[in-house]
Enzyme design. Structure first.
Site, mmCIF file in Angstrom:
data_model
loop_
_atom_site.group_PDB
_atom_site.id
_atom_site.type_symbol
_atom_site.label_atom_id
_atom_site.label_comp_id
_atom_site.label_asym_id
_atom_site.label_seq_id
_atom_site.Cartn_x
_atom_site.Cartn_y
_atom_site.Cartn_z
ATOM 1 N N LYS A 102 9.042 12.015 -5.237
ATOM 2 C CA LYS A 102 9.636 11.088 -4.268
ATOM 3 C C LYS A 102 9.857 9.716 -4.901
ATOM 4 O O LYS A 102 10.924 9.127 -4.782
ATOM 5 C CB LYS A 102 8.725 10.929 -3.042
ATOM 6 N N THR A 103 8.816 9.237 -5.553
ATOM 7 C CA THR A 103 8.940 7.924 -6.179
ATOM 8 C C THR A 103 9.995 7.975 -7.288
ATOM 9 O O THR A 103 10.788 7.048 -7.456
ATOM 10 C CB THR A 103 7.567 7.473 -6.714
ATOM 11 N N ASP A 123 9.220 3.025 -0.210
ATOM 12 C CA ASP A 123 8.326 4.099 -0.673
ATOM 13 C C ASP A 123 7.102 4.163 0.246
ATOM 14 O O ASP A 123 6.785 3.189 0.930
ATOM 15 C CB ASP A 123 7.885 3.814 -2.119
ATOM 16 N N GLU A 124 6.418 5.303 0.273
ATOM 17 C CA GLU A 124 5.177 5.461 1.063
ATOM 18 C C GLU A 124 5.395 5.080 2.527
ATOM 19 O O GLU A 124 4.569 4.389 3.132
ATOM 20 C CB GLU A 124 4.053 4.593 0.463
ATOM 21 N N GLN A 163 0.014 12.267 3.672
ATOM 22 C CA GLN A 163 -0.712 11.268 2.894
ATOM 23 C C GLN A 163 -0.867 9.957 3.642
ATOM 24 O O GLN A 163 -1.049 8.906 3.041
ATOM 25 C CB GLN A 163 0.001 11.013 1.567
ATOM 26 N N ARG A 176 -3.901 13.822 -7.018
ATOM 27 C CA ARG A 176 -3.706 12.862 -8.119
ATOM 28 C C ARG A 176 -3.794 13.552 -9.476
ATOM 29 O O ARG A 176 -3.419 12.991 -10.491
ATOM 30 C CB ARG A 176 -4.783 11.753 -8.082
HETATM 31 P P1 ATP Z 1 3.084 10.985 -4.454
HETATM 32 O O1 ATP Z 1 3.277 11.721 -3.166
HETATM 33 O O2 ATP Z 1 1.721 11.219 -5.013
HETATM 34 O O3 ATP Z 1 3.479 9.546 -4.366
HETATM 35 P P2 ATP Z 1 5.649 11.557 -5.609
HETATM 36 O O4 ATP Z 1 6.280 12.578 -4.723
HETATM 37 O O5 ATP Z 1 6.067 10.164 -5.460
HETATM 38 O O6 ATP Z 1 4.061 11.687 -5.509
HETATM 39 P P3 ATP Z 1 6.249 11.193 -8.375
HETATM 40 O O7 ATP Z 1 5.105 10.322 -8.687
HETATM 41 O O8 ATP Z 1 7.597 10.622 -8.241
HETATM 42 O O9 ATP Z 1 5.891 12.055 -7.085
HETATM 43 O O10 ATP Z 1 6.339 12.372 -9.437
HETATM 44 C C1 ATP Z 1 5.188 13.100 -9.859
HETATM 45 C C2 ATP Z 1 5.306 13.462 -11.319
HETATM 46 O O11 ATP Z 1 6.302 14.462 -11.514
HETATM 47 C C3 ATP Z 1 5.734 12.291 -12.170
HETATM 48 O O12 ATP Z 1 5.058 12.340 -13.400
HETATM 49 C C4 ATP Z 1 7.230 12.523 -12.341
HETATM 50 O O13 ATP Z 1 7.723 11.912 -13.496
HETATM 51 C C5 ATP Z 1 7.308 14.034 -12.415
HETATM 52 N N1 ATP Z 1 8.615 14.554 -11.972
HETATM 53 C C6 ATP Z 1 9.152 14.440 -10.751
HETATM 54 N N2 ATP Z 1 10.363 15.043 -10.678
HETATM 55 C C7 ATP Z 1 10.607 15.561 -11.888
HETATM 56 C C8 ATP Z 1 11.696 16.313 -12.471
HETATM 57 N N3 ATP Z 1 12.779 16.653 -11.767
HETATM 58 N N4 ATP Z 1 11.582 16.680 -13.762
HETATM 59 C C9 ATP Z 1 10.475 16.366 -14.477
HETATM 60 N N5 ATP Z 1 9.428 15.665 -14.004
HETATM 61 C C10 ATP Z 1 9.479 15.269 -12.727
HETATM 62 MG MG MG Z 2 5.032 8.405 -4.926
#
Ligand code: ATP
Ligand code: MG
Length: 665
Positions: free
Chosen positions: A44-45, A236-237, A268, A623
Site C-alpha cells: 500500500k505504501t 497513508d494509514e 491494522q 512486521r
Molecule cells: P503495511 O500494511 O504494513 O503498512 P504496506 O501494505 O504498506 O504494509 P509496503 O510497506 O508498501 O506494504 O510493502 C511491503 C514490502 O513489499 C516492501 O518491502 C515493498 O517494497 C515490497 N513490495 C510491495 N509491492 C511490491 C512489488 N510489486 N514488487 C516487489 N516488492 C514489493
Molecule cells: Mg504501509
C-alpha cells in the site's frame, strides 16, 4: 556555471514491471476518489509512493500534491523514494503528519483565529504543568472528601472528546459517569485552560488539529485557496484517522478539481485510544459517492509461513473485511517459533542470545527488531543486550525532547521566541536556587507586567528587541530570586545581542554553560545528560531559524527519534510505533495473558477492546519478513513478587501446525 542538483537521471518508469496489476491500477487511476484497502505488506505504501512519482511524471507540479502519513519519518522516506524514482525534485511537495501540516498552515494564518504570530506548541509536559496549576487553583471549590480527577485524567478526557469530535460533557457522561458530580468545576477548569493557552499564545497538540479545522471551516478564502492549490491529496494509514483529521481531509480535498487517494487496512487500526475510528475507512464509499475501491491480494513482505500465521492471527476477529493474502515470496524453510521461557529474565536471555547468533552470522542489527505491547516489557531485554554488548536503540519510552534536562535548555529558547510563554518561564524559574512555586508566580507577574506593555508599544515585534535589563528594570524581584535574576537577564541578552540573534545551536551552547551548576545538582547521571545536550545542539544544527527549530522540537514524534540510527543497532519498539515498518527478524515478547492482551481488557470482558488487541497482535507479526519469534515468560517478576503467566490466547488460538515450539535448555 549553473548546476541543477535535482535534475538527476530523468527516469521514466516502467510502472507495469515494478508493480503488480492491482497496484498498477491504483497508481494510474483517473478516479477522483480512490480507496486502496489491503492487508499488511501488500504494498500500500509502495503504491502511494509510485502514485506520487506517476503524478509528477504526468505534469502535476510537486507543490500541488499533499501527502499525509503517520510519521514525519515515513513522509521523509517516501520523499526520498520518490526522488530516487523520478530523479525530479520532490522537495516542493507537502508531506508529513497531520500535526506538522497543521503547524505549517497555522504559522501563516493563526492570527485569523485570534492568536499572535509565533505561537508556542505545548507538549504533554507543558499541558500537565498548566493543568496542575489550574486544579490547585480551582479545587478549593469541591469538598475534600470528593476525589477530584488528576490533571492527566482531565487532559485525556478532554483530548478524547476533541479527537472523537464529541462534546466533553458527553464523554464525561458516557465514559466517566463517576466524575459527573465534578462537572461544574471541570467546566471552569477547561474554560481557564483554553483561556490561559490563548493568553500565552500557545497551542497543544489537539489545538493544532482543531484550529486547522476551524480555519478551514470558518475562513472560506483560505479554504478555497488550499482546495485550489492541492490537486492531489494522498493519505497513508487511513484506518487510524480520527474525527477532526477526517474532516480536514474532506475539506482539503473538497475542491472542484481536487482528488483524494487513501490507503489503509481496517485490520491494522490500533489507535482508538487516541480517537482513531476505523469507521472512517469503512464508510469511505458512502462519504464519496464516486469512490473507486482497489484491493491488493498479494503479500510481498513475508515468507509464506509468516503470512499463514498472520492470516490465522487476524481470523480470530469477527468484525473485519475478509482479505487473506497470497504470498509472493518463497519459503525459507523456517517455521515461526513459539518460545516458552521459565521467567522474564530467561526470555530476555533467549532474545539476546539469538540476536547475538544472528549478528555473528553476518546479519546487521538494523534487520532485527524486538517488539512489545508496553514499554516496560523491554527492561530485561535492554539489560541483556547491554550485557552482551549488542547495540540497540529504543523508539518507545521518553522521547528525547521530553527529558527534563533537555527541556530546561529548550525553555530558554522558547522564552526568547515568545516572551508570553508562562510554562517556559516557570520551568526556568525552577532552576533558580531557593525559588519555589510562589516566588516563581510573583516573578512571572512582574515579568508579564513589564513585557506586555513593551510588546504593545512595538506591534511589529513578537519578541523583545531591547536589553532585558531595560525592559524589566522596574519590576520588584522577590528576595529569594535576586541572586539569580541579574545572571538570568544577562544570559537572555547574550542570546540576542545587538548584532542580531545567535543561531539556535549557539543558543543551546550558551544556555547549557549557564545551566551547568543547576543541572549538576539536580540530576544524578549528569555526564550522560551532557551528551544529550550536545546531541541537541547537533540536531538543531541544520535549523537556522528559532521558530522553525522550536516547532521541530515540539513536533518530533517518538518514532522520529532515530537520527542516530545506524546499521549495527537492533530496534526495540512498542508495536504501536512499529506500524508501517518491516524487519527481516522480529521478536515479539511478553505474549502472556494479562500482558498481551492487556489484563484490563480481559477483566472488563470488553469485546471491542479485545478486537483491538488482536489487531495489535496482527500488526506485530506482520512486521516480519524472514523469521518470527513469539515468546513469553511462564513466571514474571523477581523473588518477592512473582506472577504466573499463562500463554497469551493469541498463541493458543493459533493452529499448531503453523508454529514450531522451541524448548529452552
Ligand atoms: P503495511 O500494511 O504494513 O503498512 P504496506 O501494505 O504498506 O504494509 P509496503 O510497506 O508498501 O506494504 O510493502 C511491503 C514490502 O513489499 C516492501 O518491502 C515493498 O517494497 C515490497 N513490495 C510491495 N509491492 C511490491 C512489488 N510489486 N514488487 C516487489 N516488492 C514489493
Ligand atoms: Mg504501509
Amino acid at each position: 556555471m549553473q548546476y541543477d542538483l535535482h535534475r538527476g537521471t530523468a527516469a521514466q518508469h516502467d510502472y507495469a514491471a515494478e508493480l503488480n496489476e492491482e497496484q498498477y491500477a491504483a497508481v494510474t487511476t483517473a478516479a477522483r476518489h480512490a480507496l486502496v484497502i489491503a492487508g499488511a505488506g501488500s504494498g500500500k505504501t509502495r503504491t502511494l509512493t509510485y502514485r506520487v512519482a506517476w503524478l509528477l511524471e504526468h505534469g502535476v507540479p510537486a507543490w500541488r500534491i499533499l501527502l499525509l502519513t503517520f510519521t514525519n519519518k515515513a513522509a521523509r522516506e517516501m520523499l526520498e523514494r520518490v526522488t530516487q524514482l523520478t530523479g525530479a525534485g520532490a522537495a516542493q511537495l507537502w508531506g508529513g503528519t497531520f500535526h506538522s501540516m497543521a503547524n505549517r498552515l497555522l504559522r501563516r494564518h493563526a492570527e485569523r483565529l485570534g492568536y499572535r504570530a509565533g505561537f508556542t506548541i505545548f507538549d504533554s509536559d507543558d499541558q500537565k504543568a498548566l493543568m496542575r496549576a489550574l486544579v490547585k487553583q480551582h479545587v478549593g471549590k469541591v469538598s475534600k472528601t470528593d476525589r477530584f480527577p488528576k490533571p492527566e485524567l482531565l487532559l485525556s478526557l478532554h483530548s478524547l472528546a476533541v479527537n472523537t469530535g464529541r462534546d466533553w460533557v458527553e464523554v464525561l457522561k458516557d465514559e466517566y459517569a463517576y466524575l459527573v458530580k465534578h462537572e461544574e468545576v471541570m467546566a471552569a477548569i477547561y474554560r481557564d485552560y483554553a483561556a490561559r493557552k490563548l493568553a500565552q499564545n500557545a497551542m497543544d497538540f489537539d489545538d493544532l488539529l482543531v484550529n486547522l479545522l476551524r480555519l478551514l471551516k470558518e475562513h472560506t478564502d483560505i479554504r478555497s485557496d488550499l482546495q485550489e492549490r492541492f490537486l492531489h491529496v494522498l493519505v497513508d494509514e487511513y484506518q487510524d484517522t480520527n474525527t477532526p483529521q477526517d474532516e480536514i481531509i474532506a475539506l482539503l480535498a473538497g475542491g472542484e478539481h481536487s482528488s483524494l487517494m487513501a490507503v489503509g487496512d481496517d485490520a491494522q487500526s490500533i489507535y482508538s485510544w487516541r480517537g482513531a475510528d476505523v469507521r472512517h475507512i469503512l464508510n469511505f464509499e458512502r462519504a464519496y459517492a464516486d469512490a473507486e475501491l482497489y484491493r491488493i491480494t498479494t503479500n510481498y513482505r513475508s515468507v509464506p509461513e509468516i503470512l499463514a500465521l498472520s492470516n490465522a492471527a487476524i481470523a480470530q476477529n469477527e468484525n473485519r473485511i475478509e482479505k487473506d493474502l497470497r504470498p509472493a515470496r518463497r519459503s525459507q524453510k523456517f517455521m515461526p517459533a513459539v518460545v516458552p521461557a521459565p521467567d522474564n529474565r530467561t526470555e530476555a536471555q533467549f532474545v539476546a542470545r539469538r540476536i547475538d547468533e544472528l549478528m555473528d552470522g553476518g546479519i546487521p542489527g538494523k534487520d532485527i527488531a524486538v517488539l512489545y505491547r508496553a514499554h516496560f516489557h523491554s527492561t530485561d531485554v535492554q539489560m541483556e543486550l547491554a550485557r552482551a554488548h549488542i547495540p540497540f536503540r529504543i523508539t518507545s519510552g521518553l522521547r528525547f525532547f521530553e527529558q527534563a534536562h533537555v527541556k530546561d535548555v529548550v525553555a530558554f529558547l522558547r522564552l526568547i521566541a515568545n516572551p508570553r510563554d508562562e510554562v517556559a518561564f516557570r520551568r526556568i524559574a525552577a532552576t533558580f536556587p531557593r525559588v519555589g512555586e510562589a516566588t516563581a508566580g510573583k516573578l512571572w507577574q512582574g515579568w508579564l507586567a513589564a513585557v506586555e506593555p513593551w510588546l504593545a508599544a512595538h506591534p511589529e515585534c513578537t519578541r523583545l528587541a531591547e536589553p532585558h535589563g531595560k525592559v524589566l528594570e522596574k519590576i520588584a524581584v522577590p528576595a529569594a530570586a535576586r541572586p539569580s535574576w541579574g545572571g538570568f537577564l544577562a544570559l537572555l541578552d547574550s542570546l540576542h545581542p545587538d548584532t542580531g540573534e545567535l543561531l539556535p545551536p549557539e543558543m543551546v551552547h550558551a544556555v547549557h554553560e549557564y545551566l551547568i551548576p543547576y543541572q549538576r545538582s539536580a540530576y544524578e547521571n549528569y555526564e550522560e545528560r551532557e551528551e544529550d545536550i550536545a546531541q541537541l545542539a547537533r540536531t538543531v544544527g541544520d535549523e537556522g531559524d528559532l521558530d522553525a527549530f522550536l516547532a521541530q522540537v515540539a513536533l518530533l514524534s517518538e518514532v522520529d527519534n532515530d537520527a542516530a540510527a545506524d546499521d549495527d543497532c537492533v530496534t526495540l519498539s512498542t508495536i504501536h510505533q512499529a506500524k508501517g515498518l518491516e524487519w527481516k527478524y522480529v521478536f515479539v515478547i511478553f505474549l502472556a495473558e494479562g500482558q498481551f492482551p492487556h489484563r484490563r481488557v480481559i477483566e472488563a470482558g470488553d469485546v471491542e477492546g479485545m478486537e483491538e488487541e488482536t489487531r495489535l497482535f496482527y500488526v506485530a507479526v506482520t512486521r516480519a519478513q524472514d523469521q518470527l519469534y513469539l515468546s513469553f515468560p511462564r513466571y514474571n517478576g523477581r523473588s518477592y513478587d512473582v506472577q504466573y503467566c499463562p500463554p497469551s490466547r493469541f498463541l493458543t488460538a493459533l493452529p499448531q501446525e503453523l508454529t514450531e515450539v522451541w524448548q529452552l535448555n
